[in-house]
Design an enzyme around this catalytic site. Structure first.
Site, PDB file in Angstrom:
ATOM      1  N   SER A 156      -4.771  30.843  27.726  1.00  0.00           N
ATOM      2  CA  SER A 156      -4.223  29.248  27.892  1.00  0.00           C
ATOM      3  C   SER A 156      -4.900  28.556  28.593  1.00  0.00           C
ATOM      4  O   SER A 156      -4.602  29.312  29.798  1.00  0.00           O
ATOM      5  CB  SER A 156      -3.606  28.372  27.259  1.00  0.00           C
ATOM      6  OG  SER A 156      -3.316  28.432  25.672  1.00  0.00           O
ATOM      7  N   HIS A 197      -0.534  22.225  28.510  1.00  0.00           N
ATOM      8  CA  HIS A 197       0.796  22.837  27.612  1.00  0.00           C
ATOM      9  C   HIS A 197       1.109  24.117  28.880  1.00  0.00           C
ATOM     10  O   HIS A 197       2.262  24.259  28.689  1.00  0.00           O
ATOM     11  CB  HIS A 197       0.187  23.212  26.106  1.00  0.00           C
ATOM     12  CG  HIS A 197      -0.638  24.122  25.797  1.00  0.00           C
ATOM     13  ND1 HIS A 197      -1.898  24.464  25.786  1.00  0.00           N
ATOM     14  CD2 HIS A 197      -0.294  25.710  25.938  1.00  0.00           C
ATOM     15  CE1 HIS A 197      -2.263  25.564  25.615  1.00  0.00           C
ATOM     16  NE2 HIS A 197      -0.959  26.379  26.013  1.00  0.00           N
ATOM     17  N   ASP A 203      -6.717  19.240  26.047  1.00  0.00           N
ATOM     18  CA  ASP A 203      -5.511  19.466  27.244  1.00  0.00           C
ATOM     19  C   ASP A 203      -5.475  20.708  28.122  1.00  0.00           C
ATOM     20  O   ASP A 203      -6.191  21.644  28.646  1.00  0.00           O
ATOM     21  CB  ASP A 203      -5.209  21.439  25.567  1.00  0.00           C
ATOM     22  CG  ASP A 203      -4.190  21.754  25.743  1.00  0.00           C
ATOM     23  OD1 ASP A 203      -3.423  21.638  27.273  1.00  0.00           O
ATOM     24  OD2 ASP A 203      -3.814  22.361  24.888  1.00  0.00           O
TER      25      ASP A 203
HETATM   26  N1  ARG Z   1      -1.506  27.081  20.147  1.00  0.00           N
HETATM   27  C1  ARG Z   1      -1.692  27.551  21.149  1.00  0.00           C
HETATM   28  C2  ARG Z   1      -1.074  28.509  21.597  1.00  0.00           C
HETATM   29  O1  ARG Z   1      -0.426  29.339  21.093  1.00  0.00           O
HETATM   30  C3  ARG Z   1      -1.011  25.697  22.064  1.00  0.00           C
HETATM   31  C4  ARG Z   1      -0.152  25.485  22.050  1.00  0.00           C
HETATM   32  C5  ARG Z   1       0.599  24.179  22.238  1.00  0.00           C
HETATM   33  N2  ARG Z   1       0.154  23.179  21.668  1.00  0.00           N
HETATM   34  C6  ARG Z   1       1.005  22.754  20.280  1.00  0.00           C
HETATM   35  N3  ARG Z   1       0.933  21.463  19.506  1.00  0.00           N
HETATM   36  N4  ARG Z   1       2.259  23.252  20.414  1.00  0.00           N
HETATM   37  O2  ARG Z   1      -0.423  28.332  22.879  1.00  0.00           O
HETATM   38  N1  GLU Z   2      -2.519  28.562  23.069  1.00  0.00           N
HETATM   39  C1  GLU Z   2      -2.822  29.837  23.880  1.00  0.00           C
HETATM   40  C2  GLU Z   2      -1.812  29.565  24.661  1.00  0.00           C
HETATM   41  O1  GLU Z   2      -1.310  28.851  25.534  1.00  0.00           O
HETATM   42  C3  GLU Z   2      -4.020  30.191  23.521  1.00  0.00           C
HETATM   43  C4  GLU Z   2      -5.040  30.318  22.161  1.00  0.00           C
HETATM   44  C5  GLU Z   2      -4.606  31.810  21.927  1.00  0.00           C
HETATM   45  O2  GLU Z   2      -3.346  32.426  21.651  1.00  0.00           O
HETATM   46  O3  GLU Z   2      -5.963  32.461  21.413  1.00  0.00           O
HETATM   47  O4  GLU Z   2      -2.266  30.471  25.444  1.00  0.00           O
END
Ligand code: ARG
Ligand code: GLU
Length: 735
Positions: free
Chosen positions: A659, A93, A229
């Site tokens: 991330s 991502h 990921d």
């Molecule tokens: N929750 C993760 C973050 O905050 C991953 C986001 C990307 N994935 C998704 N399914 N939208 O960035």
């Molecule tokens: N998915 C998050 C990011 O893009 C990391 C997850 C979190 O917030 O800990 O940084």
């Protein structure tokens, strides 16, 4: 005798409970995101928890620490260097935007993935940069010298920004690198980071969405998790190994420091570290500020997004074109929406507001008698007053931001501000048409992903919400339009979407090509723009000035409060809130059992991925080749007794920005790549509870398996330094 037995058994029982509590107590889980240059203070504790290498290997002032193998990837992710030739590992991502820029209908990397066959086949990513943090130094003395804590912020800020500019310049000259000075501990400390930003970054490997985004929004923020990921890039450098603009002649960056990869795995309880760039946390704020998150901003955002997401999802199911238009927007809106729900759940379960209130009572008692910090006693009462004034305004602002401006056509009214401004320039008709056409062309990106029918439904739903919740604050323009349409929001919405120019490119283009100097009146009559303008006006007049004051007042008080807390608890080691600078956090591999009894383990595997396979689903469709590899158990050297680990959880204190961060074992070797947190623990940005807070990582063996067996890019593996246990399995990296 009987009594005696009862007492003994009671004693034994309590002893058992005592030891049970002891053994279950999260003694090892540690809250905190530490500045690498302060890790020496933690050496003893980290060693007692399992660290097996000297702190110097993680960071040292002479510049040979593992910090040199970590990059700020793009603007808000982390990446790690995993070969002597500058190979970067980060999240799927995090590489998504770059892959989107390179993807075409013929070369659809989301559907098919991308694996460079060799270095010549690596693809330059326009605009992508990575930044190394070479060294950090505490410069608080130079920045804050002579400045009293209670000095007015306006004066203090001016002095500080002048000092920062001068000192950064000095560091740049001295080091020949970049330097950036940032505040820590709410402005009680300042640290400089000496950095190098590389500008020639190329895409090397990108699994298809069926692996890299598997589970999509459904599994997002959720443990157990089944997403691979990750993606792979490479840093390129100029002749001197220094940053350079893209050039065919650039060479792969020669990395002095890069991570060894350990494929021998981990078990529950093992010491782990996450080294990366957490973005924002607010662990030291008062109950007043936290209440605003808990009672105002989170709930209103969730309430408004519930409506928006429901409607988007419904319309996305109707046509493929709608799906494509809204899929990426939906992911963004849903990411926050889901995180905040987890946050509320965690804040509630832990009664964090209540805990803060109790903490504040103790603070106040200390402050009332504390001579060393005379201003301390006034901090909380002042915060309380400030918050009381601001909360109703903040409520309005939140309904505007998430409600009214969640209607895309109203938000798009902002684009008319520039269009209006053109009319005021007094341009000739030709020049006017030319400028307007350029402006309007700039809106193509928005309209490519816009469906007025969908938005019309959102208009209805969010307007109802706004009218219900904001009553006396609603601008006259809104009420007038509503009344003029028989107080029927459906009729009103239909008319706005029929008459507004802002529904698509065609009327805008037509307006621009035929515009005459007096035509701004046509814009002023546009119903969608009028709504936008009414909101902009009420914000400018009644909301923004109050909130601006409030924010600067709180900034000042937060600084004093954090400072006072550090004075009150002199023996406690405080860590600064996250600010997108390099931090190390440590914890242990640990399963998650939020409701108990233990429904979740600490690791997922490929069998579970295949069990989720749904060929009719966009997000749960497992690629055919992956299923074949699974069926043949063809895991190469990456499998573990016939299974293939996929993801795991640990109790490291991470946040957004982490991330892509390297997840390390006790020897500082790479065992995974961080990519998310568990739903139950997303409140860790305000409060870290080691029983609920978990970071989620891709197991490095899954990454290597996908590169090697799925992507057929074994040549990348040959570059890496892979160790299993103590023994080096393949160390072809030329260092
Ligand atoms: N929750 C993760 C973050 O905050 C991953 C986001 C990307 N994935 C998704 N399914 N939208 O960035
Ligand atoms: N998915 C998050 C990011 O893009 C990391 C997850 C979190 O917030 O800990 O940084």
């Amino acid at each position: 005798m009987l009594r005696m037995q009862a007492v003994t058994s009671l004693l034994i029982k309590s002893l058992i409970i005592f030891f049970l509590v002891l053994s279950q107590s999260p003694a090892i889980a540690k809250e905190g995101m530490w500045i690498p240059a302060t890790l020496k203070d933690h050496e003893k504790e980290m060693k007692s928890m399992g660290l097996q290498i000297p702190i110097d290997q993680l960071y040292n002032a002479s510049g040979t620490g593992l910090n040199n193998a970590i990059v700020l990837f793009g603007r808000g992710c982390t990446g790690e260097i995993i070969s002597a030739s500058g190979l970067i590992l980060t999240n799927h991502h995090c590489g998504y935007g770059s892959a989107q820029g390179l993807s075409t209908a013929e070369n659809d990397y989301f559907a098919n993935g991308f694996w460079a066959p060799n270095m010549q086949g690596e693809l330059p990513c326009k605009g992508l940069t990575v930044t190394f943090i070479r060294r950090m130094e505490n410069v608080s003395q130079q920045i804050l010298e002579g400045l009293k804590d209670t000095m007015r912020d306006s004066f203090r800020d001016t002095v500080i920004s002048l000092r920062i500019a001068a000192l950064e310049k000095e560091f740049r000259t001295k080091t020949g690198m970049d330097a950036s000075i940032k505040p820590y501990f709410d402005g009680n400390q300042y640290w400089v980071a000496i950095t190098e930003t590389y500008r020639d970054i190329r895409l090397v490997g990108f699994p298809p969405n069926g692996i890299g985004a598997f589970g999509g929004d459904v599994e997002n923020w959720i443990w157990p998790r089944h997403t691979g990921d990750f993606s792979i890039f490479r840093v390129y450098a100029g002749g001197d190994n220094r940053p350079a603009d893209y050039a065919g002649s650039n060479k792969p960056y020669k990395a002095e420091e890069f991570f060894k990869i350990n494929t021998s795995g981990y078990k529950e309880g093992d010491f782990t570290m996450v080294y990366g760039f957490p973005g924002t946390t607010r662990e030291y704020i008062s109950s007043y500020e936290l209440s605003q998150v808990y009672n105002v901003t989170d709930p209103i955002s969730i309430e408004a997004r519930n409506r928006r997401l429901d409607i988007w999802t419904k319309h996305m199911g109707w046509t493929r074109s709608n799906f494509l238009k809204y899929t990426s927007k939906r992911a963004g809106v849903a990411n926050g929406w889901k995180k905040w729900q987890g946050e509320l759940l965690g804040l509630k379960a832990n009664d964090v507001v209540g805990k803060k209130q109790a903490y504040e009572r103790t603070f106040q008692q200390w402050a009332d008698t504390c001579k060393a910090v005379p201003y301390a006693k006034d901090i909380l009462p002042q915060m309380r007053t400030a918050a009381e004034i601001a909360t109703p305004i903040l409520t309005q602002e939140q309904y505007i931001k998430e409600g009214v401006l969640g209607i895309e056509i109203v938000q798009q009214g902002a684009a008319f501000d520039n269009v209006m401004a053109c009319f005021r320039l007094g341009l000739s008709q030709d020049a006017l048409r030319d400028t307007l056409t350029k402006l309007v062309t700039g809106m193509e990106g928005f309209y490519k992903n816009y469906d007025p029918k969908t938005d019309q439904d959102v208009f209805i739903s969010l307007m109802v919400l706004y009218f219900n919740k904001c009553t006396s604050w609603i601008p006259d323009e809104f009420k007038d339009q509503y009344r003029a349409h028989d107080q029927d929001v459906n009729v009103w919405a239909a008319d706005v979407f029929k008459r507004s120019m802002l529904t698509s490119m065609a009327p805008l283009k037509e307006f621009a090509t035929n515009a005459k100097p007096g035509d701004s009146t046509k814009l002023q009559a546009d119903p969608a723009w009028r709504l936008y303008n009414a909101i902009a006006t009420i914000r400018k007049q009644k909301i923004t000035p109050v909130l601006k004051d409030y924010i600067s007042r709180m900034r000042y008080l937060d600084r004093l409060y954090t400072n006072a807390q550090m004075q009150e608890y002199k023996n406690k080691t405080f860590y600064p809130d996250a600010n997108l600078t390099l931090r190390l956090t440590y914890g242990q591999v640990k399963g998650l059992d939020p409701e108990g009894p233990a429904p979740y383990s600490f690791q997922t595997n490929l069998k579970e991925v295949v069990a989720l396979d749904d060929t009719a689903s966009d997000i749960f469709r497992v690629p055919k080749k992956l299923k074949e590899l699974y069926a043949a158990k063809d895991y190469g050297r990456w499998g573990v007794n016939g299974t293939m680990p996929v993801a795991f959880v640990a109790s490291n204190h991470t946040s957004g920005g982490n991330s892509g961060s390297p997840v390390l074992n006790a020897k500082g070797e790479l065992i995974g790549t961080n990519f998310d947190r568990a739903y139950e623990g997303t409140m860790s940005d305000y409060y870290f509870d080691p029983t609920r807070c978990r970071n989620i990582s891709v197991d490095i063996r899954y990454t290597l398996f996908i590169i090697d067996k799925f992507g057929g890019a074994g040549w990348l593996i040959d570059e890496m330094n892979i160790v299993k246990g103590k023994k080096t399995v393949a160390a072809k990296a030329k260092k």
